[in-house]
Design an enzyme around this catalytic site. Structure first.
Site, mmCIF file in Angstrom:
data_model
loop_
_atom_site.group_PDB
_atom_site.id
_atom_site.type_symbol
_atom_site.label_atom_id
_atom_site.label_comp_id
_atom_site.label_asym_id
_atom_site.label_seq_id
_atom_site.Cartn_x
_atom_site.Cartn_y
_atom_site.Cartn_z
ATOM 1 N N GLU A 57 -21.694 42.346 27.730
ATOM 2 C CA GLU A 57 -22.262 43.056 27.933
ATOM 3 C C GLU A 57 -23.981 42.263 27.792
ATOM 4 O O GLU A 57 -25.006 42.967 28.639
ATOM 5 C CB GLU A 57 -22.870 44.339 26.388
ATOM 6 C CG GLU A 57 -21.445 44.627 26.215
ATOM 7 C CD GLU A 57 -19.931 45.110 26.598
ATOM 8 O OE1 GLU A 57 -20.212 43.525 26.374
ATOM 9 O OE2 GLU A 57 -19.110 45.468 26.335
ATOM 10 N N HIS A 126 -15.142 51.990 17.213
ATOM 11 C CA HIS A 126 -15.473 52.492 18.357
ATOM 12 C C HIS A 126 -15.498 53.760 17.812
ATOM 13 O O HIS A 126 -15.994 54.909 19.326
ATOM 14 C CB HIS A 126 -13.965 52.497 19.144
ATOM 15 C CG HIS A 126 -13.630 51.554 20.128
ATOM 16 N ND1 HIS A 126 -12.859 50.867 19.475
ATOM 17 C CD2 HIS A 126 -13.279 51.157 21.064
ATOM 18 C CE1 HIS A 126 -12.176 49.483 20.163
ATOM 19 N NE2 HIS A 126 -12.869 49.570 21.181
#
Length: 322
Positions: A57, A126
């Site tokens: 990322e 998540h």
């Protein structure tokens, strides 16, 4: 009119913007052949304008920040919003500041697009709702569409914006469908929408919480008239529409799935309070409990505000006696 899903509306916005402007490119995770087979961006643009990356990322967000400063218009796809923790430097320390620190010489027309939220039984890594982190960072705009119509219109507006925009989509919204027009439309950043008219209480909600808020308002229809306002973007925030609704109904309840502490609800209540809007009951925020998201479905449901919780909060505020 035609019916499309939220996910299809997002894909439609991307296709239209990539066809309209060759500076737009897509980079990130899960955007290649693993994506919905109906999504043809990979097949159409894979050589130059759709880049599926490894799980890195910070690297691809940093690349996109530089590309945006150089004149391109990247859309960065981060697989889970939770993973922005790996790229806060390029987002908050670079992209958000480049325009100011360059004296306006450079702009960062970049969209960071990421799914977020709980209710999907994916545990603490998540399931977070992190929009308040970005609201707190000067230089970033934050969009959180709650319908298919808004998902397409806001993404197109975000791609055309000259600053970095955080575009957060709740995963539970992806299969939700809606009747929408044919062709193109834009939803301006910073323009709230009254999703349901009412007279007794203003209920502000966004993203997946909007769905729950509308269900609660419908369930209460025989006893209380609830006006539901969707801010659609948290930065910029359309305080005028929210404050006007609160002034009309005399009561204000903000619902979101992020923790209440230091969240978007607190900011919305602050901004309305500064307008000195007279209310008949305390302005109230209903959000998630301040714990890491549990894996257990019953515990996760307990942490997040449910329709019954919203209904109880509405009844409490409507019955409030000063």
């Amino acid at each position: 009119m035609r019916e499309i899903t939220y996910a299809a509306a997002v894909g439609e916005a991307l296709r239209e913007e990539m066809a309209r402007d060759e500076r737009v490119f897509l980079i990130g995770e899960d955007i290649g052949p693993v994506r919905d087979p109906g999504e043809d961006l990979w097949a159409q643009y894979r050589e130059r304008r759709v880049w599926q990356t490894p799980i890195s990322e910070s690297g691809f967000t940093g690349l996109a920040t530089g590309a945006a400063a150089a004149g391109l218009r990247p859309v960065v796809e981060i697989m889970y919003c939770d993973f922005v923790t790996c790229c806060m430097d390029p987002i908050c320390n670079q992209a958000a500041k480049i325009t100011l620190m360059s004296g306006g010489e450079f702009h960062v027309p970049m969209v960071i697009k990421t799914p977020a939220g709980g209710g999907t039984r994916e545990g603490g890594h998540h399931s977070q709702s992190l929009e308040a982190w970005f609201m707190h960072t000067p230089g970033l705009k934050v969009a959180m569409p709650g319908t298919a119509y808004d998902a397409k219109g806001l993404l197109k507006a975000a791609i055309r914006d000259d600053g970095p925009v955080i575009y957060i989509q709740h995963r539970l919204l992806h299969p939700q469908s809606q009747q929408v027009p044919e062709g193109e439309w834009i939803v301006p950043l910073g323009q709230a929408d009254v999703k349901r008219e009412g007279t007794d209480l203003t209920l502000v909600a966004y993203s997946w919480a909007l769905t729950k808020a509308l269900q609660a308002a419908e369930a209460l229809a025989d006893e209380t008239s609830v006006e539901v306002v969707d801010p659609r973007t948290l930065v910029p925030l359309d305080v005028d529409t929210i404050a006007a609704s609160a002034a009309k109904t005399g009561r204000l309840l903000v619902v979101h799935e992020a923790p209440e502490r230091g969240g978007a609800g607190a900011e919305i209540v602050r901004r309305v309070a500064e307008r000195f809007v007279p209310l008949q009951a305390p302005a109230t925020v209903l959000g998630a409990k301040p714990v890491a998201m549990p894996y257990s479905p019953p515990l996760e449901d307990h942490v997040l505000p449910q329709v019954e919780d919203i209904m109880a909060a509405v009844r409490r505020l409507v019955a409030w006696k000063q």
